[in-house]
Design an enzyme around this catalytic site. Structure first.
Site, PDB file in Angstrom:
ATOM      1  N   CYS A   1     125.610  56.562  57.320  1.00 39.22           N
ATOM      2  CA  CYS A   1     124.721  56.716  57.801  1.00 39.22           C
ATOM      3  C   CYS A   1     124.199  57.718  58.572  1.00 39.22           C
ATOM      4  O   CYS A   1     125.108  57.986  59.654  1.00 39.22           O
ATOM      5  CB  CYS A   1     123.964  55.260  58.441  1.00 39.22           C
ATOM      6  SG  CYS A   1     122.430  55.366  59.241  1.00 39.22           S
TER       7      CYS A   1
ATOM      8  N   HIS B   1     122.267  48.977  53.707  1.00 43.04           N
ATOM      9  CA  HIS B   1     123.636  49.407  53.882  1.00 43.04           C
ATOM     10  C   HIS B   1     124.839  48.770  54.685  1.00 43.04           C
ATOM     11  O   HIS B   1     124.221  48.190  55.013  1.00 43.04           O
ATOM     12  CB  HIS B   1     123.323  50.748  55.093  1.00 43.04           C
ATOM     13  CG  HIS B   1     122.401  51.661  54.316  1.00 43.04           C
ATOM     14  ND1 HIS B   1     122.940  53.214  55.275  1.00 43.04           N
ATOM     15  CD2 HIS B   1     122.110  51.884  53.042  1.00 43.04           C
ATOM     16  CE1 HIS B   1     121.866  54.165  54.490  1.00 43.04           C
ATOM     17  NE2 HIS B   1     122.026  53.553  53.106  1.00 43.04           N
TER      18      HIS B   1
ATOM     19  N   HIS C   1     118.015  47.947  48.789  1.00 41.20           N
ATOM     20  CA  HIS C   1     119.390  49.088  48.910  1.00 41.20           C
ATOM     21  C   HIS C   1     119.905  48.853  49.979  1.00 41.20           C
ATOM     22  O   HIS C   1     119.001  49.092  51.217  1.00 41.20           O
ATOM     23  CB  HIS C   1     118.474  50.297  48.761  1.00 41.20           C
ATOM     24  CG  HIS C   1     118.756  51.860  49.198  1.00 41.20           C
ATOM     25  ND1 HIS C   1     119.235  52.584  48.652  1.00 41.20           N
ATOM     26  CD2 HIS C   1     120.193  51.777  50.194  1.00 41.20           C
ATOM     27  CE1 HIS C   1     120.239  53.440  48.277  1.00 41.20           C
ATOM     28  NE2 HIS C   1     120.184  53.773  49.674  1.00 41.20           N
TER      29      HIS C   1
ATOM     30  N   ARG D   1     123.839  61.233  44.726  1.00 39.15           N
ATOM     31  CA  ARG D   1     122.508  61.909  45.993  1.00 39.15           C
ATOM     32  C   ARG D   1     123.175  60.972  46.955  1.00 39.15           C
ATOM     33  O   ARG D   1     123.018  62.341  47.984  1.00 39.15           O
ATOM     34  CB  ARG D   1     120.793  61.793  44.748  1.00 39.15           C
ATOM     35  CG  ARG D   1     120.297  62.349  45.487  1.00 39.15           C
ATOM     36  CD  ARG D   1     118.885  61.738  46.745  1.00 39.15           C
ATOM     37  NE  ARG D   1     119.138  60.768  46.695  1.00 39.15           N
ATOM     38  CZ  ARG D   1     118.951  60.125  47.651  1.00 39.15           C
ATOM     39  NH1 ARG D   1     118.477  60.822  48.357  1.00 39.15           N
ATOM     40  NH2 ARG D   1     117.788  58.882  47.902  1.00 39.15           N
TER      41      ARG D   1
END
Lengths: 313, 313
Positions: free
Chosen positions: A253, A222, A220, A27
Site C-alpha cells: 500500500c 487489501h 478489490h 500492473r
C-alpha cells in the site's frame, strides 16, 4: 508440507459456482514495487500467469512515465503479450492521451481509475471528484465507440487515510456516475484495507438499491489489516463473481510502506478451491509463478499460501 | 496511519452480539516460540492482556518441562497472576500429574489436548486416539469433582499433515467422546490452517446433528494459508461465540516453521469491531501489548493489524 487432497472441497450454500479473478499483480502490483522490473520479465510473468489459468490479467498502465516509472515500458511490453489466446489483457489509462496509446496498440479492454473521496482525488488525480469524472467522460465514450470494454476503478470505498470512514452514499454517487458514463464494470476498492464484512454487504446492497446490479461489480480488497479474505467471503455471499487479486500479494500500500497491500491470489484460490468455487486456476502453477517472481524482485512473497506451499522443511 | 473512526461499525445480520475471545498467546503462542521468555515477562504479558480487556487468558501449561521447556516455570508463573479479578486463567494439563500440579496452585479452569487423527495422537501424545481419551477420563472427572471448568482441545479437525483431509464423521466421534467425558467446552482446532468456510460450517452442522450444541463449541484457526478470519466469519454466522486467538499472532505452526500460526487477536478484533460485535477489548491497548511482547522476543509481530497500526511513516 501439505498432504494431498487439501484443502478439502466442501461447498457452502449460496455461493456462486464460478468466480472470475481479475489478476492485478503485473500492473497494480509491480507499479507499487520499488524495483523496476525488466520488460521481458514482465512479459514472462504475464505468460506464466496465463499458463496457470488466469483469464483476466491487467497488463500495464498507460500513465505518464513521470508518475509511474515502473510501467514506463507499456509500449514495449504490450506487443510482447500477443499469442495468449482468449486471455483478456486490460490496461489502465488515466486520460485521453493514455487511451490513444492503448488503442494504437490494439488494447481491447481499458480501465480508468477514480476516487470516492475528494482528498484522494486531489492527491492522486490533482482534481476534484467531479473534475475527474469529466476527464473520464471522453475516455469512456471513445473507448466504447471503439468497442473496447471499460472497467472503472473506484478507490477509497470504505475508508480514506485523511478522511476516515467514507459514507456509503458518497460511494454510491460516484459509482453511479461511472456507470452512467458507460463503464461496463466497476471495481470497488478498499485501498487502505480497513473494510469489514458488514460494511461490504451494506455497500453492495446500497449499490443494488441505487440500480447498480451485482453482476457489474467487482471487489478489490487489501490485506493491510488481514481482512481481505473475510470481506471477499461476504461479497461472494452477496453474489459478487469478480474478485481482484495480486499473484503473490505483490504491491504494497503506497500509504503504509510496511503494510501488506493487495489480497494475494493464492490465498483467494485456496479459499475458493476449498469452497468448490471454480476459478480455472492451478494453485501449484500459480504459486510457482509467484515464487519465481519473488526471486526476480529479490524479496519473499507476503502471501501466506505461497509461503506455506513453498516452504521446505 | 489510520484515521479516527476506522474501522467503520457496520453490523452484519445474523451475527452474535458478543464474542468471548479465548486468548492463547501466553500458552500456545510462547510454547511455540524459540526463545524461553523470563517468568516476570510472561506475568507482565498476561497482566497487560487483561488490562486490554481480555477476560479469558490461557496462562501456561503443566506439561512435563522436558517436552515444553518454554513453559517449565508454570509453578512460578501462576501464583504471580493473582489479583486479576474476574479474568479466567485456564491452564493446559496433559495428564493426572499435570492436574495435580494445577489443582495445588488453585487453578479454576483446565484444558486437555486431544487429537482428531491417529497420526497426530501417536506423534503428539504417544497414544492412539482412544488411549488418549482413556488418559483424559480421570483428569476430567477429578477436575469436575473439584468444580473446575474443563475445556477440551481437539486438534487436526480439518486436515492433518500426514493424513490429509480429515473426515467430518471422525472429528464428530472424538468431539462427542470428549463431551461425554464431561468437558464443558470444546475448541475445534485447524492446527495446520487448511480449513475453508464451507468445511467449517459442515463440521459445526454435523456436531449439532450429533447433539453437540453450538454454545459449547469454540473455534481455533491458524492463518497458515491466510484463511483464519474468513473461517471465523463462517463460524460466527453459524452462531459460535467463542473464538481462540493469539495476541500479535504469537506462535508458529510447529510443522511448518516459516508459516504463520495462530490467528492474531488484533486481526480478529479489527473485524469484530467493524461488525459491531462486542469483545470488551481495546484494540489500541492490545496492539501496544503485542508490540511490547515482540520487542521482548526480538522479532516483529506477524499480525497484519499490529504491523499496520504500529507503522510509523
Amino acid at each position: 508440507m501439505t498432504a494431498a487432497g487439501l484443502p478439502m472441497r466442501v461447498p457452502a450454500p449460496g455461493l456462486p459456482a464460478r468466480v472470475r479473478i481479475h489478476e492485478v499483480g503485473a500492473r497494480d502490483g509491480l507499479q507499487n514495487e520499488k524495483s523496476v522490473v525488466p520488460t521481458e520479465v514482465k512479459a514472462e510473468f504475464v505468460r506464466r500467469l496465463a499458463a496457470a489459468g488466469l483469464t483476466t490479467i491487467e497488463a500495464t498502465s498507460f500513465v505518464h512515465p513521470k508518475w509511474v516509472p515502473q510501467l514506463a515500458d507499456a509500449e514495449q511490453l504490450f506487443p510482447r503479450l500477443d499469442g495468449l489466446g482468449d486471455v483478456a489483457l486490460p490496461v489502465l489509462v488515466p486520460n485521453e492521451r493514455g487511451l490513444d496509446r492503448a488503442l494504437a496498440l490494439g488494447a481491447r479492454r481499458i480501465a480508468v481509475f477514480g476516487s470516492a473521496t475528494e482528498t484522494f482525488a486531489a492527491r492522486n488525480l490533482n482534481r476534484t471528484v467531479d473534475e475527474s469524472l469529466a476527464m473520464f467522460e471522453p475516455v469512456v465514450s471513445r473507448a466504447k465507440a471503439a468497442g473496447v470494454h471499460v472497467r472503472g476503478y473506484l478507490s477509497m470505498c470504505f475508508g480514506d487515510p485523511w478522511e476516515g470512514a467514507v459514507p456509503v452514499a458518497q460511494v454510491v454517487r460516484v459509482a453511479k456516475a461511472l456507470e452512467d458514463l458507460g463503464c461496463d464494470e466497476l471495481s470497488l476498492g478498499d485501498t487502505i484495507g480497513v473494510a469489514t464484512p458488514g460494511h461490504v454487504t451494506a455497500l453492495l446492497t446500497a449499490l443494488n438499491e441505487a440500480g447498480v446490479p451485482t453482476g457489474t461489480l467487482g471487489v478489490h480488497f487489501h490485506d493491510t489489516y488481514g481482512q481481505a479474505l473475510s470481506n471477499t467471503l461476504a461479497a461472494l455471499q452477496h453474489g459478487v463473481t469478480t474478485v481482484d487479486a495480486s499473484a503473490g500479494g505483490l504491491g504494497g500500500c503506497p500509504y503504509a510502506k510496511s503494510a501488506t497491500g493487495n489480497l494475494a491470489t493464492e490465498d483467494l484460490v485456496w479459499m475458493l478451491d476449498g469452497l468448490g468455487v471454480d476459478t480455472g486456476v492451478d494453485l501449484g502453477a500459480l504459486t510457482a509463478t509467484s515464487v519465481w517472481m519473488a526471486e526476480q524482485l529479490g524479496r519473499p512473497s507476503p502471501s501466506r499460501t505461497v509461503r506455506a506451499l513453498s516452504h521446505k522443511e
